[in-house]
Scaffold this active site. Sequence first.
Site, short mmCIF file in Angstrom:
data_model
loop_
_atom_site.label_atom_id
_atom_site.label_comp_id
_atom_site.label_asym_id
_atom_site.label_seq_id
_atom_site.Cartn_x
_atom_site.Cartn_y
_atom_site.Cartn_z
N GLN A 189 15.35 21.21 62.77
CA GLN A 189 14.23 20.99 63.50
C GLN A 189 13.29 20.06 62.60
O GLN A 189 12.51 19.56 63.09
CB GLN A 189 13.50 22.22 64.14
CG GLN A 189 12.93 23.19 63.18
CD GLN A 189 12.46 24.33 63.84
OE1 GLN A 189 11.77 24.14 65.18
NE2 GLN A 189 12.70 25.63 63.25
N TYR A 215 20.33 21.09 76.68
CA TYR A 215 19.98 20.05 77.60
C TYR A 215 20.32 20.42 79.06
O TYR A 215 20.94 21.14 79.25
CB TYR A 215 20.93 18.78 77.08
CG TYR A 215 20.51 18.15 75.92
CD1 TYR A 215 19.23 17.56 75.82
CD2 TYR A 215 21.01 18.35 74.69
CE1 TYR A 215 18.73 16.89 74.65
CE2 TYR A 215 20.59 17.66 73.41
CZ TYR A 215 19.61 17.13 73.53
OH TYR A 215 18.88 16.32 72.53
N ASP A 227 14.24 16.47 63.31
CA ASP A 227 14.37 16.33 64.60
C ASP A 227 13.54 15.16 65.01
O ASP A 227 12.21 15.45 65.74
CB ASP A 227 14.23 17.69 65.50
CG ASP A 227 14.47 17.17 67.08
OD1 ASP A 227 14.62 16.20 67.24
OD2 ASP A 227 14.69 18.07 67.55
N ARG A 277 19.98 19.78 67.78
CA ARG A 277 18.78 20.42 68.20
C ARG A 277 18.86 21.99 67.72
O ARG A 277 18.65 22.85 68.46
CB ARG A 277 18.30 20.24 69.75
CG ARG A 277 18.57 18.80 70.20
CD ARG A 277 17.63 17.69 69.58
NE ARG A 277 16.28 17.83 69.99
CZ ARG A 277 15.87 17.19 70.80
NH1 ARG A 277 16.55 16.63 71.87
NH2 ARG A 277 14.54 17.06 71.22
N SER A 331 12.26 15.00 68.73
CA SER A 331 11.03 15.88 69.08
C SER A 331 9.90 15.43 68.67
O SER A 331 8.71 15.46 69.13
CB SER A 331 11.18 17.21 68.55
OG SER A 331 12.57 17.79 69.02
P1 NAD Z 1 15.07 15.49 77.22
O1 NAD Z 1 14.08 14.59 76.74
O2 NAD Z 1 16.56 15.54 77.07
O3 NAD Z 1 14.81 16.00 78.80
C1 NAD Z 1 13.41 16.40 79.35
C2 NAD Z 1 13.50 17.57 80.09
O4 NAD Z 1 14.25 17.00 81.44
C3 NAD Z 1 14.58 18.67 79.97
O5 NAD Z 1 13.64 19.80 79.57
C4 NAD Z 1 15.40 18.81 80.92
O6 NAD Z 1 15.91 19.95 81.46
C5 NAD Z 1 14.83 18.27 82.43
N1 NAD Z 1 15.64 17.74 83.12
C6 NAD Z 1 16.73 17.07 82.96
N2 NAD Z 1 17.16 16.74 84.30
C7 NAD Z 1 16.36 17.17 85.37
C8 NAD Z 1 16.02 17.15 86.57
N3 NAD Z 1 17.13 16.65 87.45
N4 NAD Z 1 15.15 17.82 87.46
C9 NAD Z 1 14.22 18.11 86.43
N5 NAD Z 1 14.18 18.23 84.98
C10 NAD Z 1 15.25 17.68 84.52
O7 NAD Z 1 14.84 16.93 76.70
P2 NAD Z 1 14.33 17.33 74.88
O8 NAD Z 1 12.64 17.39 74.88
O9 NAD Z 1 15.06 16.38 74.18
O10 NAD Z 1 14.85 18.78 74.92
C11 NAD Z 1 16.23 19.11 75.26
C12 NAD Z 1 16.43 20.75 74.67
O11 NAD Z 1 16.42 20.69 73.53
C13 NAD Z 1 15.55 21.50 75.32
O12 NAD Z 1 16.21 22.64 75.68
C14 NAD Z 1 14.66 21.90 74.00
O13 NAD Z 1 14.00 23.19 74.04
C15 NAD Z 1 15.70 21.70 73.06
N6 NAD Z 1 15.13 21.50 71.74
C16 NAD Z 1 15.42 22.40 70.64
C17 NAD Z 1 14.92 22.14 69.41
C18 NAD Z 1 15.56 22.99 68.28
O14 NAD Z 1 16.00 24.07 68.50
N7 NAD Z 1 14.95 22.72 67.02
C19 NAD Z 1 14.10 20.90 69.28
C20 NAD Z 1 13.99 20.23 70.24
C21 NAD Z 1 14.32 20.54 71.52
#
Ligand code: NAD
Length: 392
Positions: free
Chosen positions: A137, A238, A140, A132, A143
């Site tokens: 991106q 994460y 990805d 990520r 996403s």
């Molecule tokens: P995910 O689907 O893995 O999880 C969804 C959300 O659930 C996360 O925000 C996580 O913090 C939250 N979560 C987990 N346990 C929890 C709990 N007990 N209580 C409340 N919330 C909880 O997440 P995602 O959408 O795949 O994104 C994961 C990370 O990757 C994020 O930080 C996102 O910003 C990052 N990301 C970065 C890029 C990039 O840089 N290109 C692209 C996509 C996502």
Amino acid sequence: MAEEAPSGKKLTIGIPRETAAHERRVALTPDGVKKYVAAGVTVLVQKDAGKDAYFSDAAFENAGAKIVEEPRGIYKYSDLILKVQKPTTEEIDEMRPGSAIIAFLSPMNDLDLVRHLQERKITSISMDAIPRTTRAQYMDALSSQATVGGYKAVLIAAYELPKFFPLLTTAAGNIPPAKVLVIGAGVAGLMAIGTARRLGAVVEAYDARSVVKEQIESLGGKYVEIDTGADLAGAGGYAKEASDDILRRQQEGLAERAAKSDVIITTAAVPGRPAPRLIPATTVERMAPGSVIVDLAAETGGNCELTEKGKIVQRHGVTLVGTLNLPSTMAVHSSQMYSKNLQNLLALMIDKDGQLHIDMDDDIIANSVITMDGNVIHEGTKQRLNPVSTPA
Ligand code: NAD
């Protein structure tokens, strides 16, 4: 370490029809096909591969693909298979040793699949292992597909809710806006917040990583603070898995909010782990009859205790939606976005002469290769296969 298509010949890419139940997406759209055919690559598309996503065989043929009636032919004659869902054992058995496959493999949750790919000497690349990072991106797919899921979750909630989302001032009386609580503000959660706001709801959102507060607010949501004594921000953006004590505090904090919400959209996830149980049955009991919970974590056990995987049920007067694979329900755009992600990944792997190179010096590829040359390459999967036992 690098691997090339056999005998220096140009690559043959295969696009099979997805066989998983209720899967409507197709991995590559006709637009993508056109590009590879122009580079001299042969693209084989199984008959009806794009039908459920409204991409006809004729559209694939016009783009230069060859339509193949038999799925076996696709697996047997392709150097590279592009899929959405993981292949079945039979599909892997049809592939030639040394050929490659790219799909959502979720290798850490399916070690039998990994062993089989390893035994058959298939080069496998998992779209859910793409890092990520900013550079990655464009490829990805987690996403892009989560964006679809978050959007559709709100539409389902709006459909199931026996109330309006927006504030209305009418001759027949005033209607207050729906109150929506989004739990988990990753990609899907943020899309859900934006979509619910656009429909006119009042939105608040909670995440175990407080760093998302600003993102929630920038979309017009209110950040819910719950004092759990710890921030769960972990590596790579994460969340870390919540301890029992933190989970209990989260449940208590969320129960208050849930009781006042018309809709809850839950998206909380920790990679490779069961979904955190943030909404116990006692919280559902406190919600007003007619309220709706859409649980996007249904696949990995659900954020709500009463969610039934793949079903829509009513419990204590609350509608609980555990429908799986929401991206498949919007197959046109989810396929289009997935296809774009794949093409951006393949840009790192197919050269201008139409040859496949798996360049393990590229961090995106090195992180995403699961098996190659009969070895398991992916670190997390290796650890799952051979857990280091800690002394008692
Ligand atoms: P995910 O689907 O893995 O999880 C969804 C959300 O659930 C996360 O925000 C996580 O913090 C939250 N979560 C987990 N346990 C929890 C709990 N007990 N209580 C409340 N919330 C909880 O997440 P995602 O959408 O795949 O994104 C994961 C990370 O990757 C994020 O930080 C996102 O910003 C990052 N990301 C970065 C890029 C990039 O840089 N290109 C692209 C996509 C996502």
